[in-house]
Design an enzyme around this catalytic site. Structure first.
Site, PDB file in Angstrom:
ATOM      1  N   ARG A  21       1.116  -1.350   0.132  1.00  0.00           N
ATOM      2  CA  ARG A  21       0.158  -0.177  -0.003  1.00  0.00           C
ATOM      3  C   ARG A  21       0.608   1.144  -0.543  1.00  0.00           C
ATOM      4  NH1 ARG A  21      -3.664  -0.756   4.307  1.00  0.00           N
ATOM      5  NH2 ARG A  21      -1.996  -2.324   5.307  1.00  0.00           N
ATOM      6  N   ASN A  39      -6.679  -2.275   1.373  1.00  0.00           N
ATOM      7  CA  ASN A  39      -5.996  -3.992   2.662  1.00  0.00           C
ATOM      8  C   ASN A  39      -8.051  -4.323   2.127  1.00  0.00           C
ATOM      9  OD1 ASN A  39      -3.907  -4.700   1.498  1.00  0.00           O
ATOM     10  ND2 ASN A  39      -3.660  -4.808   4.249  1.00  0.00           N
TER      11      ASN A  39
END
EC number: 6.2.-.-
Length: 764
Positions: A21, A39
């Protein structure tokens, strides 16, 4: 902006807990794109807006620049109308179907290592230092998505400085779920055998180091469970560990402080070096040099050493102050799983360890050290655990064609493996998640671990099996478990599962000849198989050849006492075998000799076997190099290692009988010739080499008769480096295409994968 577009991206694979990320965040902000990333339980979701050409550039850079330890299986993209995002942000995780890949535990990265040895760093000497590039994953995660509240780290509240790192997308500890420091994270304690606290933190570590220097046995709570540790150069300490652990001969693994130290004691090629220094940091089997100061009891009569480098900051700190390698073996009693809880360790290891170096970070599931060996120029997994499990294997689309073509639901399949070296596996969609090595299901503790691992996999992936697959052996604990589940059940012949495992490991889907050689497997004629040539097409197999069966006097007792197997082989070759003046006969008491002779003559408790593994045992006992075994494969290892560096193409005679399948490989002439060589004082080295070469020529002979191009080598016997490399070379020489295992073990640790494939093919 007229060409403003919005791109939705779903990435599946090993993309959680690896800094994916923040990588997306940095890439998007660099390109001045707007949107978000998060996520989910199935992977990483991205929505990003900007100029279409820049978005395509962004998409192209993801696989090129992704974090090194991440792995992308699929990338799904959808072009949408823009919604005019104002910035790019990292959003909180979302739920959904749990198909994301849980990353295995990874060894300490160079950045964290530098920090723990930097006296000016706030994590100086802190044994639980980690970041998104390293540290615990599988051993601490309770459920997906991989967020701190779903790990055992939830009991530790981050201090302000750790929280700042955790929330900063530009920090390498951004959403590093085990993030901690000395002020807020797990702590060390040193206990005596009664569980009384002797020291805390660095004092605990220093006293442990002193104890190892004094020859004490230390039980250390590591990443995936306890290890038993002693000075690898102190023979008295190593011998005492063997005595207390009831492990008289099986080799111990060694951990070295540095690669430089390993090079002093072992021969290492580039691939072995890469394996040792990889994030997985497995135990690697290496050829030892003669200039060692190691205790001979580390690996008795063994030209190889199983060595590894430190995989956690705790191990690095421990070895940093020691000037010797340490034995680091599983914290258990023989045949039991490793301990993961300190109170459990006190009870189960109280008669082994002098001291207990423990910590308060809970371990969810036991994960042992992985073991690999380089064979034929590539790695071969011997034990698949830390660093590799539960990383999935993606199933070849060709095997799933029928489901996809007819838009059928791919069933959730649970495979429960075998009895020895047990692993279990689940199929979810097109991915097989194979558990870590569990061990032999011979004790109550092992059975408990077997049940816990299955429960854990089911919870992690929200998995409910719709079908269950097991070994055809009716007495295996795993098979009995499968039959009790009230689910559609498929039983798979043991060696058929071995071949299917190798087939899947090599991404094959064609008709093959599988050479499946091991110690024991239940045959469909109720005898014990283990020297099999199976012609496998789809979910069908034909046994086209096997070794001539011989008797096992006393059944399982013969496996533990291979002199009995040697007597059995002799009795079938020589009528006057009791008068043969073979040295090994002098080691058998008159009482035992008469008992075995009576068993053989009257067929009392003498099950038949075609096992090549048992043939290895019998020959090793017959020529006197391994007459008693205390661990599985000891006789085969003794024969392999006896060859050393001898180069010869000589082999023994044999016969192949029959004109229709299954052909029978008759070993009688080979045994006669081995006895003749033994009487003529031909060296053990030469006999061992000729025996191996004979087995290879038998493979070539049956391959020629089978008219198959693809030859698969599978089963525990193909952990043997000499046998496997010689077979591969000869098959190539004869224009066959050989296949063998690499990241799935050829031994019974690979059975669960083969069972999954059988389940898939059964439904086609």
């Amino acid at each position: 902006m007229n060409n403003l577009k919005r791109l939705k991206i779903i990435i599946q694979g090993a993309v959680q807990g690896v800094g994916f990320r923040p990588f997306i965040y940095r890439l998007a902000t660099e390109l001045n794109l707007k949107g978000w990333v998060n996520n989910s339980a199935s992977g990483v979701f991205i929505e990003v807006e900007g100029n279409e050409i820049i978005l395509e550039h962004f998409l192209a850079r993801i696989p090129q620049e992704k974090p090194t330890i991440s792995f992308i299986n699929t990338v799904e993209t959808t072009w949408l109308d823009p919604v005019n995002y104002s910035n790019f942000e990292i959003r909180h995780s979302s739920s959904g179907e749990k198909t994301a890949i849980v990353l295995p535990d990874l060894s300490t990265c160079s950045d964290c290592l530098q920090e723990i040895f930097d006296s000016n760093n706030r994590r100086y000497l802190y044994p639980f230092t980690n970041c998104t590039n390293c540290g615990p994953r599988y051993t601490i995660i309770e459920e997906l998505p991989y967020d701190r509240p779903h790990t055992t780290m939830k009991v530790f509240t981050m201090c302000k400085r750790c929280q700042t790192e955790y929330e900063n997308p530009l920090d390498r500890r951004f959403h590093a779920q085990p993030n901690a420091c000395p002020n807020c994270g797990p702590r060390l304690q040193l206990w005596n055998e009664k569980g009384e606290i002797l020291a805390n933190d660095n004092n605990a570590l220093n006293l442990s180091i002193d104890a190892l220097k004094e020859g004490k046995i230390l039980a250390l709570k590591g990443l995936g469970g306890f290890q038993l540790i002693v000075n690898g150069r102190n023979t008295e300490a190593v011998t005492e560990l063997r005595r207390r652990k009831h492990r008289p001969h099986k080799p111990f693994a060694l951990m070295y402080a540095s690669f430089k130290g390993i090079k002093i004691d072992c021969e290492i090629n580039n691939l072995e070096e890469n394996l040792l220094t990889s994030p997985q940091a497995p135990i690697v089997l290496l050829k030892r040099k003669n200039n060692q100061s190691l205790s001979p009891d580390v690996a008795p009569n063994n030209p190889y050493l199983g060595v590894m480098l430190p995989s956690t900051p705790l191990h690095h700190l421990l070895l940093h102050k020691l000037n010797f390698p340490i034995v680091a073996t599983s914290g258990n009693i023989a045949s039991e799983p490793i301990c993961i809880d300190e109170q459990e360790a006190l009870q189960r290891l109280e008669n082994i360890a002098d001291l207990f170096l423990v910590h308060n970070r809970p371990i969810i599931r036991p994960v042992d050290d992985s073991v690999v060996r380089v064979i034929a120029g590539r790695e071969m997994m011997i034990r698949r655990a830390r660093g590799y499990a539960p990383f999935p294997l993606q199933i070849n689309d060709n095997l799933l064609t029928n489901y996809k073509k007819n838009n059928k639901h791919i069933p959730n399949i649970l495979a429960v493996g075998g009895h020895l070296k047990n692993t279990v596996a689940i199929l979810k969609k097109n991915q097989v998640f194979i558990s870590q090595y569990i061990g032999d299901l011979t004790t109550a503790e092992a059975l408990k671990s077997f049940n816990q691992v299955m429960k854990s996999l089911k919870k992690l992936y929200d998995f409910e099996p719709e079908m269950i697959v097991c070994d055809a052996h009716p007495d295996y604990v795993s098979s009995q478990y499968a039959k009790a589940q009230n689910l559609p059940l498929i039983t798979v012949q043991h060696h058929h599962a071995h071949v299917l495992s190798c087939l899947a490991n090599n991404n094959l889907n064609s008709s093959v000849l599988g050479v499946a050689w091991d110690g024991t497997g239940y045959g469909n004629d109720q005898t014990i198989w283990g020297g099999e040539f199976l012609l496998v097409t789809g979910n069908k197999y034909e046994r086209i050849a096997h070794f001539r069966p011989f008797k096992l006097p006393g059944g399982e007792q013969a496996v533990k006492d291979p002199k009995r197997i040697a007597l059995s082989l002799l009795s079938e070759v020589f009528q006057d075998y009791d008068n043969k003046k073979l040295p090994f006969l002098e080691t058998i008491s008159t009482k035992e000799f008469n008992l075995v002779k009576q068993m053989l003559s009257r067929n009392l408790n003498t099950p038949l076997t075609s096992s090549v593994g048992r043939l290895f045992d019998g020959v090793a006992a017959m020529i006197g190099i391994c007459q008693n075994v205390t661990f599985e494969g000891q006789g085969a290892m003794a024969l392999e290692y006896m060859i050393n560096n001898l180069e010869t193409d000589e082999s023994y005679p044999y016969n192949i009988k029959g004109s229709v399948y299954p052909l029978v490989i008759d070993w009688e002439l080979m045994i006669q010739s081995i006895i003749e060589d033994h009487f003529n004082q031909i060296s053990h080295q030469k006999i061992a080499a000729k025996f191996h070469n004979t087995l290879v020529e038998i493979i070539i002979d049956i391959a020629n008769r089978s008219q198959q191009q693809s030859i698969l080598l599978t089963g525990g016997c193909f952990q043997n480096k000499y046998l496997t490399e010689k077979a591969i070379a000869r098959l190539k020489q004869e224009k066959f295409t050989p296949f063998w295992h690499y990241n799935i073990p050829p031994n019974d640790g690979g059975l669960a994968l083969g069972q999954i494939i059988a389940g898939i093919l059964e439904k086609k």
